[in-house]
Design a protein around this motif. Structure first.
Motif, mmCIF file in Angstrom:
data_model
loop_
_atom_site.group_PDB
_atom_site.id
_atom_site.type_symbol
_atom_site.label_atom_id
_atom_site.label_comp_id
_atom_site.label_asym_id
_atom_site.label_seq_id
_atom_site.Cartn_x
_atom_site.Cartn_y
_atom_site.Cartn_z
ATOM 1 N N LEU A 123 0.815 -1.215 0.000
ATOM 2 C CA LEU A 123 0.000 0.000 0.000
ATOM 3 C C LEU A 123 0.850 1.267 0.000
ATOM 4 O O LEU A 123 0.728 2.117 -0.889
ATOM 5 C CB LEU A 123 -0.936 -0.020 1.217
ATOM 6 C CG LEU A 123 -1.934 1.138 1.304
ATOM 7 C CD1 LEU A 123 -2.915 1.075 0.146
ATOM 8 C CD2 LEU A 123 -2.687 1.081 2.637
ATOM 9 N N TRP A 124 1.727 1.417 0.987
ATOM 10 C CA TRP A 124 2.509 2.644 1.087
ATOM 11 C C TRP A 124 3.536 2.799 -0.022
ATOM 12 O O TRP A 124 3.667 3.898 -0.572
ATOM 13 C CB TRP A 124 3.154 2.730 2.471
ATOM 14 C CG TRP A 124 2.178 3.196 3.503
ATOM 15 C CD1 TRP A 124 1.451 2.413 4.352
ATOM 16 C CD2 TRP A 124 1.768 4.533 3.762
ATOM 17 N NE1 TRP A 124 0.628 3.186 5.124
ATOM 18 C CE2 TRP A 124 0.810 4.495 4.798
ATOM 19 C CE3 TRP A 124 2.132 5.766 3.227
ATOM 20 C CZ2 TRP A 124 0.206 5.641 5.294
ATOM 21 C CZ3 TRP A 124 1.544 6.911 3.729
ATOM 22 C CH2 TRP A 124 0.587 6.843 4.744
ATOM 23 N N PRO A 125 4.291 1.756 -0.400
ATOM 24 C CA PRO A 125 5.189 1.937 -1.549
ATOM 25 C C PRO A 125 4.456 2.373 -2.814
ATOM 26 O O PRO A 125 4.924 3.242 -3.551
ATOM 27 C CB PRO A 125 5.838 0.557 -1.721
ATOM 28 C CG PRO A 125 5.787 -0.051 -0.364
ATOM 29 C CD PRO A 125 4.502 0.438 0.244
ATOM 30 N N CYS A 126 3.291 1.764 -3.090
ATOM 31 C CA CYS A 126 2.531 2.127 -4.289
ATOM 32 C C CYS A 126 2.015 3.561 -4.213
ATOM 33 O O CYS A 126 2.168 4.342 -5.155
ATOM 34 C CB CYS A 126 1.351 1.167 -4.480
ATOM 35 S SG CYS A 126 1.768 -0.448 -5.178
ATOM 36 N N VAL A 127 1.384 3.910 -3.087
ATOM 37 C CA VAL A 127 0.726 5.220 -2.981
ATOM 38 C C VAL A 127 1.758 6.346 -2.957
ATOM 39 O O VAL A 127 1.633 7.336 -3.688
ATOM 40 C CB VAL A 127 -0.176 5.268 -1.736
ATOM 41 C CG1 VAL A 127 -0.707 6.687 -1.527
ATOM 42 C CG2 VAL A 127 -1.333 4.291 -1.896
ATOM 43 N N ILE A 128 2.779 6.226 -2.128
ATOM 44 C CA ILE A 128 3.758 7.308 -2.029
ATOM 45 C C ILE A 128 4.575 7.415 -3.306
ATOM 46 O O ILE A 128 4.848 8.515 -3.796
ATOM 47 C CB ILE A 128 4.669 7.103 -0.801
ATOM 48 C CG1 ILE A 128 3.849 7.275 0.475
ATOM 49 C CG2 ILE A 128 5.822 8.092 -0.821
ATOM 50 C CD1 ILE A 128 4.653 7.264 1.752
ATOM 51 N N ASN A 129 4.970 6.284 -3.867
ATOM 52 C CA ASN A 129 5.726 6.316 -5.118
ATOM 53 C C ASN A 129 4.904 6.963 -6.232
ATOM 54 O O ASN A 129 5.383 7.827 -6.971
ATOM 55 C CB ASN A 129 6.138 4.899 -5.513
ATOM 56 C CG ASN A 129 7.075 4.869 -6.694
ATOM 57 O OD1 ASN A 129 7.945 5.713 -6.827
ATOM 58 N ND2 ASN A 129 6.892 3.898 -7.568
ATOM 59 N N GLY A 130 3.627 6.567 -6.338
ATOM 60 C CA GLY A 130 2.783 7.104 -7.398
ATOM 61 C C GLY A 130 2.493 8.580 -7.250
ATOM 62 O O GLY A 130 2.605 9.350 -8.212
ATOM 63 N N THR A 131 2.135 9.017 -6.056
ATOM 64 C CA THR A 131 1.778 10.422 -5.869
ATOM 65 C C THR A 131 2.991 11.343 -5.993
ATOM 66 O O THR A 131 2.887 12.429 -6.581
ATOM 67 C CB THR A 131 1.106 10.633 -4.500
ATOM 68 O OG1 THR A 131 1.940 10.095 -3.470
ATOM 69 C CG2 THR A 131 -0.251 9.970 -4.453
ATOM 70 N N SER A 140 6.359 18.423 -2.411
ATOM 71 C CA SER A 140 6.307 17.188 -1.630
ATOM 72 C C SER A 140 5.529 17.357 -0.329
ATOM 73 O O SER A 140 4.813 16.449 0.095
ATOM 74 C CB SER A 140 7.720 16.688 -1.327
ATOM 75 O OG SER A 140 8.481 17.693 -0.670
ATOM 76 N N GLY A 141 5.635 18.517 0.322
ATOM 77 C CA GLY A 141 4.901 18.728 1.565
ATOM 78 C C GLY A 141 3.403 18.719 1.352
ATOM 79 O O GLY A 141 2.651 18.078 2.084
ATOM 80 N N THR A 142 2.950 19.421 0.323
ATOM 81 C CA THR A 142 1.524 19.463 0.026
ATOM 82 C C THR A 142 0.996 18.099 -0.371
ATOM 83 O O THR A 142 -0.074 17.667 0.074
ATOM 84 C CB THR A 142 1.254 20.476 -1.107
ATOM 85 O OG1 THR A 142 1.774 21.743 -0.717
ATOM 86 C CG2 THR A 142 -0.233 20.602 -1.385
ATOM 87 N N ILE A 143 1.754 17.388 -1.210
ATOM 88 C CA ILE A 143 1.300 16.086 -1.674
ATOM 89 C C ILE A 143 1.248 15.095 -0.534
ATOM 90 O O ILE A 143 0.325 14.278 -0.440
ATOM 91 C CB ILE A 143 2.229 15.581 -2.808
ATOM 92 C CG1 ILE A 143 2.162 16.546 -3.979
ATOM 93 C CG2 ILE A 143 1.851 14.179 -3.225
ATOM 94 C CD1 ILE A 143 0.783 17.025 -4.345
#
Length: 420
Positions: A123-131, A140-143
């Motif tokens: 979940l986190w690797p996919c979501v953070i990598n994608g966004t 990066s702070g806003t995202i």
């Protein structure tokens, strides 16, 4: 650092791919929060008559399963895309929910916790990598605020909402969780496959795949050695960031297994009252994420982390000794304020250290370090409760955050030396 055009969150939310990731994040964390905070701790204490230490170990198995796969799955994302990696995870998570719903006994709880950990690992690797790929490092702070709003809303609303469906039986609650996981499976099937994932990452050029093809004739040991050497040489991080990542989540892990027990057995809150207290802290955090994220992009991470660590450390230490319900409500709001400062600033700090090449693998590696903190925190939490009393996990968590404040002072000094 200023955002060039408008609010960076618009760029993220205009991408169907990112919206899909955020939906999955919200629903999976809703289910996970409901299980880990509202259902399993009470079920294991009241129905299975286990000690707080045993509950901590059972929940730690979830974090162990999660962390065992984060790094390899981050590496796999760079090579086969998002769809099948995420689908692997949500199917395991669904199996975990079904086991908890229909099976009984400690051995089945152990299996369910492990499956939940393995299932949530992509979940986190996919979501953070994608966004972060879509948004770029300039925002990066806003995202990270957008991502963590989805996470915090899900993990917070899960225990809150599900408590209203736990009256005489868990059956209605389990039905809601199963339906949510079926929705997650459908959304995961819509994620980009291998080709589209490469286009998102590299503008149409599958860089990671090209490197793999060029090195495929080399022995596996040499390929692994070259891979880690390439990742290591591209990192832009102080060595102190690694223990800091562990410490930050260790402080959270100390609280997760005992929070519900503290509310129910020490403060004597009903499930519905407990939900309202969770809303108090969560609402302050969620409402603060977007403005703090924008300020982090404009002014940097340093002072927000200083303020957040100190506020959360003092509030948590006091919370463990407080029995007055109105005062508890005020303290919980201050904890929420502290984490509203910490979350976007901390993850922006980490995102700045991530190289563009092998982004998924490095995020997986960093998230594994953070997750190990949750594992050891969960294990120690129950032991502290059993040996020293209900106040001890809160006090130690506050002390750990003070240690993190000191570590951050040295990290910011290192960054200043690098700039000079």
């Amino acid at each position: 650092m200023r955002i060039s055009k408008g609010w960076a969150g618009k760029k993220v939310l205009s991408s169907p791919f990112v919206v899909q990731l955020l939906i999955i994040m919200y629903l999976v964390e809703f289910v996970k929060g409901a299980l880990l905070v509202s259902i399993l701790p009470v079920y294991m204490r009241q129905m299975l008559d286990l000690s707080a230490y045993a509950v901590g170990w059972a929940l730690a198995l979830q974090y162990i399963g999660d962390n065992a796969f984060r790094s390899p799955l981050g590496w796999i994302i760079d090579r086969i895309g998002y769809r099948y990696v995420m689908l692997f995870g949500v199917l395991f998570t669904t199996a975990s929910v079904l086991i908890v719903s229909y099976m009984h006994g400690m051995e089945w709880i152990v299996v369910a916790c492990l499956l939940l950990g393995v299932g949530t690992s992509p979940l986190w690797p996919c979501v953070i990598n994608g966004t972060t790929t879509v948004a770029g490092n300039d925002a990066s702070g806003t995202i990270m605020s957008v991502v963590y709003m989805a996470w915090l809303t899900g993990v917070g609303m899960g225990p809150i909402i599900i408590n209203f469906f736990i009256v005489h039986t868990y059956t209605p609650a389990f039905r809601i969780l199963i339906v949510m996981m079926l929705v997650v499976i459908v959304v995961a099937l819509l994620l980009p496959g291998k080709k589209r994932s490469f286009e998102l990452e590299n503008g149409g050029a599958p860089v990671a795949a090209a490197k793999e093809l060029a090195e495929e004739k080399l022995p596996m040991g040499e390929r692994v050695r070259r891979y880690f050497a390439r990742v290591s040489s591209s990192l832009h991080a102080s060595k102190l960031l690694y223990p800091a990542m562990f410490t930050q989540n260790f402080a959270l892990g100390l609280l997760t297994p005992v929070l519900t027990q503290y509310a129910r057995t020490v403060l004597h809150l009903t499930p519905q009252q407990y939900s309202m207290y969770l809303v108090a802290g969560g609402a302050v955090t969620v409402l603060g994420l977007i403005p703090v994220g924008k300020w982090v992009d404009r002014f940097g991470t340093k002072w927000f982390l200083h303020a957040g660590f100190l506020t959360a450390a003092i509030s948590l230490s006091v919370l463990g000794y407080t029995r007055s319900l109105p005062l508890v409500l005020v303290i919980v709001a201050f904890v929420g304020l502290g984490y509203a400062c910490i979350i976007p600033a901390w993850n922006a700090l980490i995102a700045q250290a991530i190289p563009k090449a092998e982004r998924g693998a490095v995020w997986g590696f960093f998230l594994t370090i953070e997750g190990l903190g949750m594992v050891f925190g969960s294990i120690m939490s129950g032991k502290l409760w059993d040996m020293l009393g209900p106040h001890s996990p809160f006090l130690v968590s506050g002390a750990v955050l003070l240690l993190l404040f000191v570590l951050h002072l040295f990290i910011t000094r290192h960054k200043a030396d690098v700039v000079r």
